[in-house]
Design an enzyme around this catalytic site. Structure first.
Site, PDB file in Angstrom:
ATOM      1  N   TRP A 176       0.626  -1.308  -0.130  1.00  0.00           N
ATOM      2  CA  TRP A 176       0.078   0.055  -0.107  1.00  0.00           C
ATOM      3  C   TRP A 176       0.849   1.147  -0.138  1.00  0.00           C
ATOM      4  O   TRP A 176       0.482   2.121   0.639  1.00  0.00           O
ATOM      5  CB  TRP A 176      -0.860   0.033   1.067  1.00  0.00           C
ATOM      6  CG  TRP A 176      -1.934  -1.255   1.389  1.00  0.00           C
ATOM      7  CD1 TRP A 176      -1.725  -1.928   2.630  1.00  0.00           C
ATOM      8  CD2 TRP A 176      -2.671  -1.593   0.482  1.00  0.00           C
ATOM      9  NE1 TRP A 176      -2.510  -2.903   2.699  1.00  0.00           N
ATOM     10  CE2 TRP A 176      -3.281  -2.629   1.260  1.00  0.00           C
ATOM     11  CE3 TRP A 176      -3.203  -1.427  -0.521  1.00  0.00           C
ATOM     12  CZ2 TRP A 176      -4.211  -3.686   0.729  1.00  0.00           C
ATOM     13  CZ3 TRP A 176      -4.068  -2.187  -1.252  1.00  0.00           C
ATOM     14  CH2 TRP A 176      -4.604  -3.421  -0.686  1.00  0.00           C
ATOM     15  N   GLY A 178       2.789  13.964   9.315  1.00  0.00           N
ATOM     16  CA  GLY A 178       2.012  13.522   8.111  1.00  0.00           C
ATOM     17  C   GLY A 178       0.362  13.498   8.692  1.00  0.00           C
ATOM     18  O   GLY A 178      -0.416  13.671   7.628  1.00  0.00           O
ATOM     19  N   ARG A 219     -32.143  23.013  -6.310  1.00  0.00           N
ATOM     20  CA  ARG A 219     -32.883  21.821  -6.406  1.00  0.00           C
ATOM     21  C   ARG A 219     -34.280  22.560  -5.839  1.00  0.00           C
ATOM     22  O   ARG A 219     -34.349  22.501  -5.010  1.00  0.00           O
ATOM     23  CB  ARG A 219     -32.330  20.846  -5.793  1.00  0.00           C
ATOM     24  CG  ARG A 219     -33.329  19.464  -5.470  1.00  0.00           C
ATOM     25  CD  ARG A 219     -33.461  18.941  -6.893  1.00  0.00           C
ATOM     26  NE  ARG A 219     -34.227  17.537  -6.877  1.00  0.00           N
ATOM     27  CZ  ARG A 219     -34.458  17.002  -8.211  1.00  0.00           C
ATOM     28  NH1 ARG A 219     -34.431  17.637  -9.275  1.00  0.00           N
ATOM     29  NH2 ARG A 219     -35.083  15.914  -7.794  1.00  0.00           N
ATOM     30  N   GLU A 222      -2.102   6.501   7.586  1.00  0.00           N
ATOM     31  CA  GLU A 222      -1.232   7.542   8.525  1.00  0.00           C
ATOM     32  C   GLU A 222      -1.873   7.106   9.863  1.00  0.00           C
ATOM     33  O   GLU A 222      -1.850   7.920  10.773  1.00  0.00           O
ATOM     34  CB  GLU A 222      -1.314   8.834   7.997  1.00  0.00           C
ATOM     35  CG  GLU A 222      -0.745   9.021   6.611  1.00  0.00           C
ATOM     36  CD  GLU A 222      -0.107  10.371   6.472  1.00  0.00           C
ATOM     37  OE1 GLU A 222       0.646  10.789   7.254  1.00  0.00           O
ATOM     38  OE2 GLU A 222       0.152  10.643   5.283  1.00  0.00           O
ATOM     39  N   THR A 271      -5.098   4.722  11.641  1.00  0.00           N
ATOM     40  CA  THR A 271      -6.455   4.349  11.504  1.00  0.00           C
ATOM     41  C   THR A 271      -6.939   5.271  12.695  1.00  0.00           C
ATOM     42  O   THR A 271      -6.234   5.823  13.732  1.00  0.00           O
ATOM     43  CB  THR A 271      -7.177   3.102  11.938  1.00  0.00           C
ATOM     44  OG1 THR A 271      -6.645   2.708  12.966  1.00  0.00           O
ATOM     45  CG2 THR A 271      -6.410   2.201  10.658  1.00  0.00           C
TER      46      THR A 271
HETATM   47  C1  LIG Z   1      -4.201   4.311  -0.318  1.00  0.00           C
HETATM   48  C2  LIG Z   1      -3.322   3.727   0.607  1.00  0.00           C
HETATM   49  C3  LIG Z   1      -2.160   4.653   0.859  1.00  0.00           C
HETATM   50  C4  LIG Z   1      -1.257   4.088   1.638  1.00  0.00           C
HETATM   51  N1  LIG Z   1       0.118   4.914   1.530  1.00  0.00           N
HETATM   52  C5  LIG Z   1       1.081   4.191   2.412  1.00  0.00           C
HETATM   53  C6  LIG Z   1       2.390   4.828   2.468  1.00  0.00           C
HETATM   54  O1  LIG Z   1       2.867   5.663   1.563  1.00  0.00           O
HETATM   55  N2  LIG Z   1       3.141   4.376   3.267  1.00  0.00           N
HETATM   56  C7  LIG Z   1       3.161   3.436   3.860  1.00  0.00           C
HETATM   57  O2  LIG Z   1       3.828   2.873   4.713  1.00  0.00           O
HETATM   58  N3  LIG Z   1       1.756   2.824   4.247  1.00  0.00           N
HETATM   59  C8  LIG Z   1       0.782   3.330   3.607  1.00  0.00           C
HETATM   60  N4  LIG Z   1      -0.689   2.942   3.691  1.00  0.00           N
HETATM   61  C9  LIG Z   1      -0.854   1.857   4.586  1.00  0.00           C
HETATM   62  C10 LIG Z   1      -1.681   2.345   5.672  1.00  0.00           C
HETATM   63  O3  LIG Z   1      -0.930   3.015   6.690  1.00  0.00           O
HETATM   64  C11 LIG Z   1      -2.181   1.088   6.535  1.00  0.00           C
HETATM   65  O4  LIG Z   1      -3.371   0.392   5.704  1.00  0.00           O
HETATM   66  C12 LIG Z   1      -3.012   1.634   7.792  1.00  0.00           C
HETATM   67  O5  LIG Z   1      -1.894   1.935   8.797  1.00  0.00           O
HETATM   68  C13 LIG Z   1      -3.536   0.285   8.438  1.00  0.00           C
HETATM   69  O6  LIG Z   1      -2.863  -0.646   8.665  1.00  0.00           O
HETATM   70  P1  LIG Z   1      -3.619  -2.115   8.061  1.00  0.00           P
HETATM   71  O7  LIG Z   1      -4.147  -1.756   6.607  1.00  0.00           O
HETATM   72  O8  LIG Z   1      -2.580  -3.132   8.125  1.00  0.00           O
HETATM   73  O9  LIG Z   1      -4.755  -2.442   9.033  1.00  0.00           O
HETATM   74  P2  LIG Z   1      -4.579  -3.184  10.375  1.00  0.00           P
HETATM   75  O10 LIG Z   1      -3.318  -2.559  11.284  1.00  0.00           O
HETATM   76  O11 LIG Z   1      -4.611  -4.817   9.979  1.00  0.00           O
HETATM   77  O12 LIG Z   1      -5.901  -2.665  11.014  1.00  0.00           O
HETATM   78  C14 LIG Z   1      -7.271  -3.495  10.895  1.00  0.00           C
HETATM   79  C15 LIG Z   1      -8.272  -2.844  11.816  1.00  0.00           C
HETATM   80  O13 LIG Z   1      -7.985  -3.040  13.112  1.00  0.00           O
HETATM   81  C16 LIG Z   1      -7.905  -1.990  13.963  1.00  0.00           C
HETATM   82  N5  LIG Z   1      -7.014  -1.746  14.750  1.00  0.00           N
HETATM   83  C17 LIG Z   1      -5.659  -1.962  14.841  1.00  0.00           C
HETATM   84  N6  LIG Z   1      -5.013  -1.660  15.918  1.00  0.00           N
HETATM   85  C18 LIG Z   1      -5.879  -1.631  16.986  1.00  0.00           C
HETATM   86  C19 LIG Z   1      -6.045  -1.261  18.311  1.00  0.00           C
HETATM   87  N7  LIG Z   1      -4.983  -1.282  19.146  1.00  0.00           N
HETATM   88  N8  LIG Z   1      -7.394  -1.198  18.884  1.00  0.00           N
HETATM   89  C20 LIG Z   1      -8.588  -1.121  18.211  1.00  0.00           C
HETATM   90  N9  LIG Z   1      -8.317  -1.476  16.765  1.00  0.00           N
HETATM   91  C21 LIG Z   1      -7.266  -1.663  16.273  1.00  0.00           C
HETATM   92  C22 LIG Z   1      -7.636  -0.772  12.770  1.00  0.00           C
HETATM   93  O14 LIG Z   1      -7.922   0.516  13.182  1.00  0.00           O
HETATM   94  C23 LIG Z   1      -8.288  -1.535  11.585  1.00  0.00           C
HETATM   95  O15 LIG Z   1      -9.691  -0.990  11.895  1.00  0.00           O
HETATM   96  C24 LIG Z   1      -1.277   3.138   2.673  1.00  0.00           C
HETATM   97  C25 LIG Z   1      -2.696   2.468   2.733  1.00  0.00           C
HETATM   98  C26 LIG Z   1      -3.517   2.921   1.603  1.00  0.00           C
HETATM   99  C27 LIG Z   1      -4.890   2.211   1.685  1.00  0.00           C
END
Ligand SMILES: Cc1cc2nc3c(=O)[nH]c(=O)nc-3n(C[C@H](O)[C@H](O)[C@H](O)COP(=O)(O)OP(=O)(O)OC[C@H]3O[C@@H](n4cnc5c(N)ncnc54)[C@H](O)[C@@H]3O)c2cc1C
Length: 384
Positions: free
Chosen positions: A159, A246, A272, A367, A369
């Site tokens: 990603w 960020g 509208r 950056e 969630t």
């Molecule tokens: C379009 C796009 C651009 C991106 N660009 C970059 C980039 O340039 N560089 C980079 O390094 N990354 C990038 N990312 C990655 C992004 O930062 C991650 O997707 C994000 O940090 C979430 O990680 P994950 O997808 O692994 O979700 P997970 O960490 O698997 O999380 C899944 C769910 O669990 C929840 N969760 C996690 N921990 C907890 C907690 N302690 N308590 C409660 N709930 C929790 C999360 O909130 C989420 O709802 C990008 C993602 C997208 C979609």
């Protein structure tokens, strides 16, 4: 004088006008193409470089504008109003890549990469997330093993914004053991063309389309020790410093999207006609617009305040997370409500309103969630 005017100086408003003008002239004609066709606007990035937009915060000796974080917030907001994708491209180049190079790079690293990044001659990306480590960033598995005066990197990143087009990647690896967690992480600069560094396929995402999201793959990729950013073990600190500022950038993008949704709703409700009067005469619609505007204003205050605290040189971790949490959730809420106000046409591709919702949704995931922001805010308050 309003609170916003206290935070923003006249030069920020000048910059806003300049960014707004650039967005209307250069970005607006491309916004639909970027979204519909997942089109990466390479020429636009070059133009952004010519205008200084890719180095808003970069030091002037490396070609940047050397401005404060509040300046990049104002610019990000104006670009995101027209195209969040365009705003994100600036954020990656200026914040995710330019910032760590400027703050943690050696003079040689800065000299080699910053001027070209700032001009848009080369494209950068920031690789932290892995298939097995997103929110739990301290659990990354990409390994950098010291071999003589070099490091051999194995693993993958997923990603990664601009990853598909990047000439240079700032990546985070494990140089210590898995048990070392954050203390065992180090950052490296890896250039395109380095043997063992490959870009996987472009990843299609519902929002911020056209930003070249991709997977980065490292297979016995050897880089000299001089490519390390900071010292061994500094990786987590660098990654979090980048994400902290960020997050203020993500909040700025969210304000832009939420403002666009609000402006579209006000304008459409006046045009509208329903039951022989404009939609804007219905109390339910008026109250919704009032609530949208109030939340947008609150998001602005939180975001400008976070940048202001950072620009004063103070700790702004809590402020950045609060701004990111509130502004991105406001953008999702406001753009969803904007579709409701528009009815069927809001769901269609005739207007950009449905794009606002798809773009906004990405912002409350990237950056860190919303849940991660709540975790950080509570940690800063409870300090246990
Ligand atoms: C379009 C796009 C651009 C991106 N660009 C970059 C980039 O340039 N560089 C980079 O390094 N990354 C990038 N990312 C990655 C992004 O930062 C991650 O997707 C994000 O940090 C979430 O990680 P994950 O997808 O692994 O979700 P997970 O960490 O698997 O999380 C899944 C769910 O669990 C929840 N969760 C996690 N921990 C907890 C907690 N302690 N308590 C409660 N709930 C929790 C999360 O909130 C989420 O709802 C990008 C993602 C997208 C979609």
């Amino acid at each position: 004088m309003t609170s916003l005017e206290i935070l923003l100086k006249p030069e920020h408003e000048e910059l806003r006008k300049w960014a707004k003008d650039f967005a209307a002239r250069e970005v607006a004609p491309l916004a639909e193409d970027i979204d519909r066709n997942d089109y990466y606007p390479r020429e636009l990035v070059r133009k952004m470089g010519e205008y200084g937009l890719l180095g808003i915060n970069a030091p002037t000796e490396y070609g940047g504008l050397g401005l404060d974080l509040l300046s990049s917030v104002v610019v990000g907001e104006e670009l995101a109003k027209v195209s969040l994708s365009a705003g994100l491209l600036i954020g990656v180049q200026n914040g995710l890549v330019g910032y760590p190079l400027a703050h943690f790079g050696t003079p040689e690293q800065k000299e080699k990469f910053l001027p070209r990044l700032v001009k848009g001659e080369i494209i950068g990306c920031y690789g932290l997330t892995e298939p097995g480590a997103g929110s739990d960033a301290a659990n990354i598995q990409t390994k950098a093993e010291k071999v003589g005066d070099s490091y051999k990197i194995n693993g993958s990143k997923i990603w990664i914004s601009q990853g598909f087009y990047a000439d240079v990647a700032v990546i985070f690896t494990r140089t210590g053991t898995v048990e070392d967690k954050a203390a065992g992480m180090s950052a490296f600069i890896v250039e395109k063309g380095t043997k063992g560094f490959d870009v996987g396929g472009k990843l299609e995402v519902m929002g911020v389309r056209g930003t070249g999201t991709a997977e980065l793959v490292f297979s016995d990729c050897v880089v000299p020790s001089t490519n390390m950013l900071g010292s061994p073990g500094d990786g987590f600190l660098i990654a979090m410093a980048v994400l902290n500022q960020g997050r203020v950038g993500a909040a700025a993008g969210a304000i832009g999207v939420a403002e666009a949704a609000l402006e579209a709703s006000v304008s459409y409700s006046k045009k509208r006609a329903l039951f022989n009067r404009p939609l804007s005469k219905l109390e339910a619609i008026r109250f919704l617009i009032a609530e949208m505007a109030t939340r947008v204003e609150a998001a602005k205050l939180l975001t400008y305040h976070a940048a202001y605290v950072s620009d004063k040189g103070e700790d702004f971790i809590k402020e950045a997370s609060m701004a990111k949490l509130f502004a991105t959730e406001t953008a999702v809420w406001a753009s969803e409500r904007a579709i409701q106000i528009h009815g069927g046409i809001g769901l269609s591709k005739q207007l950009p309103v449905e794009r606002y919702l798809r773009d906004a949704k990405v912002l409350d995931i990237i950056e860190g969630t919303s849940e991660v922001q709540k975790w950080i805010i509570s940690r800063e308050l409870i300090r246990d």
